[in-house]
Write a protein that holds these residues in place. Structure first.
Motif, PDB file in Angstrom:
ATOM      1  N   LEU A 215       0.605  -1.045   0.035  1.00  0.00           N
ATOM      2  CA  LEU A 215      -0.424   0.040  -0.291  1.00  0.00           C
ATOM      3  C   LEU A 215       1.336   1.412  -0.230  1.00  0.00           C
ATOM      4  O   LEU A 215       1.542   1.350   0.634  1.00  0.00           O
ATOM      5  N   SER A 216       0.576   2.584  -0.441  1.00  0.00           N
ATOM      6  CA  SER A 216       0.804   3.896   0.091  1.00  0.00           C
ATOM      7  C   SER A 216       0.127   4.175   0.543  1.00  0.00           C
ATOM      8  O   SER A 216      -1.111   4.637  -0.002  1.00  0.00           O
ATOM      9  N   VAL A 217       0.084   4.483   1.381  1.00  0.00           N
ATOM     10  CA  VAL A 217       0.293   5.969   2.354  1.00  0.00           C
ATOM     11  C   VAL A 217       0.500   6.917   2.403  1.00  0.00           C
ATOM     12  O   VAL A 217       1.876   6.752   2.955  1.00  0.00           O
ATOM     13  N   ASN A 218      -0.808   7.936   2.335  1.00  0.00           N
ATOM     14  CA  ASN A 218      -0.034   9.728   1.791  1.00  0.00           C
ATOM     15  C   ASN A 218      -1.181  10.341   3.226  1.00  0.00           C
ATOM     16  O   ASN A 218      -1.619  10.906   3.564  1.00  0.00           O
ATOM     17  N   GLY A 219       0.060  11.051   3.982  1.00  0.00           N
ATOM     18  CA  GLY A 219      -0.778  11.480   5.095  1.00  0.00           C
ATOM     19  C   GLY A 219      -0.416  13.352   3.748  1.00  0.00           C
ATOM     20  O   GLY A 219       0.075  13.212   3.573  1.00  0.00           O
ATOM     21  N   PHE A 220      -2.063  14.154   4.345  1.00  0.00           N
ATOM     22  CA  PHE A 220      -1.422  15.656   3.290  1.00  0.00           C
ATOM     23  C   PHE A 220      -2.161  16.732   3.920  1.00  0.00           C
ATOM     24  O   PHE A 220      -3.582  16.132   4.533  1.00  0.00           O
TER      25      PHE A 220
ATOM     26  N   VAL B 148      -4.483   9.947   3.510  1.00  0.00           N
ATOM     27  CA  VAL B 148      -5.451   9.744   5.158  1.00  0.00           C
ATOM     28  C   VAL B 148      -5.155  11.846   5.176  1.00  0.00           C
ATOM     29  O   VAL B 148      -4.472  12.470   4.774  1.00  0.00           O
ATOM     30  N   CYS B 149      -6.805  12.455   5.355  1.00  0.00           N
ATOM     31  CA  CYS B 149      -6.197  13.597   5.097  1.00  0.00           C
ATOM     32  C   CYS B 149      -7.341  13.669   6.429  1.00  0.00           C
ATOM     33  O   CYS B 149      -7.279  15.206   7.516  1.00  0.00           O
ATOM     34  N   GLY B 150      -8.172  12.696   7.333  1.00  0.00           N
ATOM     35  CA  GLY B 150      -8.227  13.193   8.597  1.00  0.00           C
ATOM     36  C   GLY B 150      -8.598  11.723   9.351  1.00  0.00           C
ATOM     37  O   GLY B 150      -8.779  10.277   8.836  1.00  0.00           O
ATOM     38  N   MET B 151      -9.473  12.041  10.417  1.00  0.00           N
ATOM     39  CA  MET B 151      -9.676  10.907  11.393  1.00  0.00           C
ATOM     40  C   MET B 151     -10.890  11.051  12.510  1.00  0.00           C
ATOM     41  O   MET B 151     -10.286  10.749  13.930  1.00  0.00           O
ATOM     42  N   VAL B 152     -11.747  11.287  12.068  1.00  0.00           N
ATOM     43  CA  VAL B 152     -12.662  12.267  12.736  1.00  0.00           C
ATOM     44  C   VAL B 152     -12.954  11.423  13.852  1.00  0.00           C
ATOM     45  O   VAL B 152     -13.446  12.502  14.944  1.00  0.00           O
ATOM     46  N   SER B 153     -13.177  10.388  13.679  1.00  0.00           N
ATOM     47  CA  SER B 153     -13.805   9.263  14.763  1.00  0.00           C
ATOM     48  C   SER B 153     -12.741   9.052  15.999  1.00  0.00           C
ATOM     49  O   SER B 153     -13.689   8.729  16.908  1.00  0.00           O
TER      50      SER B 153
ATOM     51  N   ARG C 210      -2.321   9.076  12.894  1.00  0.00           N
ATOM     52  CA  ARG C 210      -1.983  11.048  13.139  1.00  0.00           C
ATOM     53  C   ARG C 210      -0.477  11.748  12.913  1.00  0.00           C
ATOM     54  O   ARG C 210      -0.554  12.394  12.311  1.00  0.00           O
ATOM     55  N   THR C 211       0.319  10.865  12.877  1.00  0.00           N
ATOM     56  CA  THR C 211       1.959  10.987  12.501  1.00  0.00           C
ATOM     57  C   THR C 211       2.027  11.327  10.921  1.00  0.00           C
ATOM     58  O   THR C 211       2.895  11.735  10.631  1.00  0.00           O
ATOM     59  N   ILE C 212       1.237  10.268  10.616  1.00  0.00           N
ATOM     60  CA  ILE C 212       0.940   9.574   9.494  1.00  0.00           C
ATOM     61  C   ILE C 212       0.725  11.262   8.489  1.00  0.00           C
ATOM     62  O   ILE C 212       1.440  12.082   7.381  1.00  0.00           O
ATOM     63  N   LEU C 213      -0.534  11.945   9.271  1.00  0.00           N
ATOM     64  CA  LEU C 213      -1.399  12.771   8.658  1.00  0.00           C
ATOM     65  C   LEU C 213      -0.638  14.322   9.276  1.00  0.00           C
ATOM     66  O   LEU C 213      -0.286  15.053   8.400  1.00  0.00           O
ATOM     67  N   VAL C 214      -0.164  14.147  10.706  1.00  0.00           N
ATOM     68  CA  VAL C 214       0.462  15.729  11.223  1.00  0.00           C
ATOM     69  C   VAL C 214       1.888  15.802  10.423  1.00  0.00           C
ATOM     70  O   VAL C 214       1.999  16.987   9.133  1.00  0.00           O
TER      71      VAL C 214
ATOM     72  N   VAL D 296       4.464   6.265   3.508  1.00  0.00           N
ATOM     73  CA  VAL D 296       4.580   5.118   4.034  1.00  0.00           C
ATOM     74  C   VAL D 296       4.369   4.215   2.906  1.00  0.00           C
ATOM     75  O   VAL D 296       2.639   3.667   2.282  1.00  0.00           O
ATOM     76  N   ASN D 297       5.001   3.560   2.343  1.00  0.00           N
ATOM     77  CA  ASN D 297       5.214   2.917   1.060  1.00  0.00           C
ATOM     78  C   ASN D 297       5.181   1.316   1.619  1.00  0.00           C
ATOM     79  O   ASN D 297       6.579   0.960   1.438  1.00  0.00           O
ATOM     80  N   GLY D 298       4.171   0.235   1.643  1.00  0.00           N
ATOM     81  CA  GLY D 298       5.164  -0.914   2.159  1.00  0.00           C
ATOM     82  C   GLY D 298       5.278  -1.306   0.000  1.00  0.00           C
ATOM     83  O   GLY D 298       4.838  -1.432  -0.627  1.00  0.00           O
ATOM     84  N   PHE D 299       6.252  -2.464  -0.052  1.00  0.00           N
ATOM     85  CA  PHE D 299       6.922  -3.171  -1.082  1.00  0.00           C
ATOM     86  C   PHE D 299       7.888  -4.048  -1.006  1.00  0.00           C
ATOM     87  O   PHE D 299       8.070  -4.340  -0.153  1.00  0.00           O
ATOM     88  N   ILE D 300       7.608  -4.983  -1.906  1.00  0.00           N
ATOM     89  CA  ILE D 300       8.342  -6.125  -2.064  1.00  0.00           C
ATOM     90  C   ILE D 300       8.608  -6.528  -3.506  1.00  0.00           C
ATOM     91  O   ILE D 300       8.446  -5.699  -4.762  1.00  0.00           O
TER      92      ILE D 300
END
Lengths: 354, 354
Positions: free
Chosen positions: A291-296, B255-260, B284-288, B293-297
Motif C-alpha cells: 500500500l501507499s499511505v500518504n498523509g496530506f 489520509v486527510c483526517g481521522m474524525v472518529s 496521526r503522525t502520518i497525517l500531521v 508510507v509505502n509497502g514494497f515487495i
C-alpha cells in the motif's frame, strides 16, 4: 539436438521439508530431513549441487498460512529459498557442467530446475556468495526501497534497523554516499561497532541497551538532532514506536519488513475488535499489499487551487453536486460544532451569521 | 492615494474565544462570547461583516496543544476558521464596500483582515457558500487527495467515509465520473440514501448498523466484491480496522483526517509503551507530518535489477562493503535460521552446503 545431454553423476539428495506450521519461533520438529532420489532431467533442466543457501527473514512468513504476497510453503514440501551452486548435469544448452549459478534451490543439497529460472554467476567478478546478499535480493531491496521510495536528499537524516544485515548495511552505505546523516539500529555493541567502523554509519543505537521506548527514543533523538527524514522500516516493534515522534514533516517510510514481530505473535490471527494488535496488522497489510499511505494537509497545496477550480467548478450541476447544513446565528456555533463532530450534521456545516 | 479610505460604519463586533482546552467533546464552558470594539483600519486592511462561517473537523485539532501541522489557537483568542462576508469598510483599493469575500474571519460577526489574505467571490457564478464547501477547502481536499495520491483508475473500487460531507461527497462524485465503483460509509439510513440518491454512490454502508468490526467488514466486502483499491481516509477508527483486510495489492490510502478519534482520547498524550493507542498515534503522525508510507515487495521490481547491478556492483570495495555470517552444513540450517530471527547473526546469513 547438437549439445550433449548429461545425466546426474549422483543419485540421491537431501532436502529439508516443512511438516508443521511453526507457532512463534520455528523449532526442529517443524521440519524433517529427507534423503530422496534425484529425478532424471527433463528437457531444458539443470541439476545443481548447492554450495551456499541463503537464509532470509521473509522465509518465516512463508511458513505461515496467512495471506501474504506469496503462497505459503505447502506442508510436506521443500522449504523455499535462493542459493548458489554448481551445475553437475544439464539438458539445456544455456548452461554447462561446472557453471556456477544462482537459483531458487530451496533448503537442500541439490535441485533440478528449469534453465530459464537460473542466472549464471561470474566468480571472477565478485565472490559468488554476494549473489545472496550485497548483490542479490537483500542488496537490491535496500537499493530499490531507498532510491525509489526513500527519495534521499543530501543533508537529510536516515534511520535503518538491522544495520549490519544485508538490507540495512546497503541502505546505510548508499545513503552515506549520497550525503545523508545515517543512524543505524542494531542489537549489541559489536554490531554497532561494525555498523560504524566497517559500514561507515555516523552513529548506531544498540536497542538492547534501552528497556523502554522512551529511552530508546531519547537515544535516537540525540543521534538525530535534526529529526528523521527517512525511516527505512525492516524491524518495526519498539523501534517504530520510538521513532514516530521524531519523523520530520514530509518524511518517508519505505516498509520492507517487520522482523521483530515475525515471531511475537503480533501478526497472528485477525482480531475482530480494535486492540493492541491493530498496529502490527496495519503495518503488515501495508507491506503485504504494497500500500501507499500518504498523509496530506491541503494547505501545502494551495498552488493547485486554480487547477481544482478549473476542473471542478464547471462540473457543478453536471456530475458534481453538494449539500449544506446551515445553522442560524453565531450563538449556535458551539452546538453546531458539537453536532458536526458527532456526525449529526448532513453535508457541509455552515453557520449563518448575518 | 486616489481611492477613498472608508472607516467602520459600526463600532462593535462579537467574537468567540477559546478559553480552555477541551477534554474530548468541546463544551460551552471552553469558550466565551465577547463583544468588543472594531479597531480602526490600518493601511490595506478590510473590515468584513461575516455572513457565513465554516465549521470543519480540523478545528478540533486547533483546540489542542499537541504538535500539529498548525499552531494551536492560543487561549483567550478568537477561534480560527474560514468564512464568507461582505466588505463594509476598506483601506485597500483591491476591494470595494459591498464586495463578497472569503477569508479567515474566525468565529465572529466581523473581522479586520489584510487585503492580501482575502479572495473576492462572484455571487453570479456560484452561491457564495460554495466557497466554504464544494468549491472551498473541503472540496479541494477531496480533489487533491483523490487525484494526486489516490491515482484513480476506471474499474477500480473506492471507499470513502463521511460520504455526505463536503470532502467525502467530492471524492465519491469525482471517482464516479472517472468510472470507479464508489462505496460510501455514513452514519444512518438518511445519509446513506443521500449518498446514493443525490451523490450517485454505488452503495453506502451505515456504520451505525454494525456493532462489530467483523460485521462492518462483511458489509463492506459485500458492497466491494472486487476488494478495495482506494480507501480515502477521513474517519479512521472502526472503519479503518474493518477495511484493512479488504485492501487490494497496490492499494492507496490518502489520509486527510481521522474524525472518529478526534474526541475519543485516542490521539491524546504520548504513551511510552506500545499499547492500544499506538495505531491512532501512528495514523496521526502520518497525517500531521505528511508522511509517505509505502509497502514494497522486491519481487515486483526485478525489471530494475539490472539498474541496481550497474549502480552498485562497481561500488563494491569503493563505498559499499558487506559482511557475511556463514554456517557450515545443511544439518545446521534450522539453528542458523533461528539465530537469524533472534538477531544473533551478524551480516548476511548463509549456509554453506558443499
Amino acid at each position: 539436438m547438437t549439445h550433449p545431454t548429461t545425466q546426474p553423476p549422483q543419485t540421491t539428495q537431501t532436502e529439508v521439508r516443512l511438516i508443521r506450521r511453526p507457532t512463534g519461533m520455528p523449532q526442529a520438529d517443524d521440519f524433517e530431513f529427507v534423503t530422496l532420489a534425484i529425478p532424471d532431467l527433463q528437457a531444458d533442466q539443470v541439476l545443481i549441487e548447492a554450495t551456499h543457501l541463503s537464509l532470509d527473514p521473509y522465509m518465516r512468513g512463508r511458513m505461515d498460512d496467512a495471506k501474504s504476497y506469496a503462497a505459503a510453503v505447502s506442508l510436506g514440501t521443500r522449504m523455499e529459498g535462493g542459493g548458489v551452486g554448481r551445475v553437475i548435469a544439464t539438458t539445456s544448452d544455456k548452461f554447462q557442467v561446472g557453471d556456477t549459478v544462482f537459483g531458487m534451490l530451496g533448503w537442500a543439497t541439490h535441485a533440478v530446475l528449469p534453465a530459464t529460472t537460473l542466472r549464471r554467476l561470474d566468480p571472477t567478478r565478485a565472490p559468488v556468495t554476494t549473489a545472496l546478499g550485497v548483490l542479490g535480493m537483500p542488496g537490491f531491496t535496500g537499493w530499490y526501497g531507498l532510491t525509489e521510495l526513500g527519495r534521499p536528499k543530501a543533508g537529510e537524516t536516515l534511520v535503518v534497523g538491522a544495520a549490519t544485515g544485508p538490507v540495512g548495511s546497503m541502505v546505510g552505505q548508499l545513503a552515506k554516499l549520497q550525503g545523508l546523516r545515517v543512524i543505524g539500529i542494531a542489537g549489541g555493541p559489536d554490531k554497532c561497532a561494525l555498523a560504524k567502523d566497517t559500514f561507515g554509519f555516523d552513529d548506531c543505537i544498540d536497542h538492547r541497551a534501552y528497556n523502554s521506548v522512551r529511552d530508546l527514543r531519547h537515544a535516537i533523538a540525540q543521534a538525530a538532532p535534526d529529526g528523521v527524514d527517512i525511516y527505512f522500516e525492516n524491524i518495526a516493534g519498539k523501534t517504530l514506536d520510538a521513532i514516530l515522534p521524531l519523523m520530520n514533516t514530509h518524511g518517508r517510510i519505505p516498509v520492507c519488513g517487520m522482523v521483530s514481530w515475525y515471531n511475537a505473535g503480533a501478526l497472528g490471527a485477525t482480531s475482530t475488535t480494535q486492540g493492541p494488535d491493530t498496529l502490527p496488522r496495519l503495518w503488515r497489510t501495508i507491506l503485504v499489499s504494497r500500500l501507499s499511505v500518504n498523509g496530506f494537509i491541503i494547505s501545502d497545496h494551495w498552488d493547485r487551487y486554480g487547477a481544482f477550480l478549473a476542473d471542478v467548478a464547471p462540473k457543478l450541476g453536471h456530475g458534481i453536486t453538494y449539500h449544506e447544513d446551515i445553522t442560524q446565528g453565531l450563538d449556535q456555533i458551539i452546538p453546531a460544532f458539537q453536532r458536526m463532530l458527532l456526525g449529526q450534521n448532513t453535508g457541509k456545516t455552515i453557520v449563518q451569521v448575518a
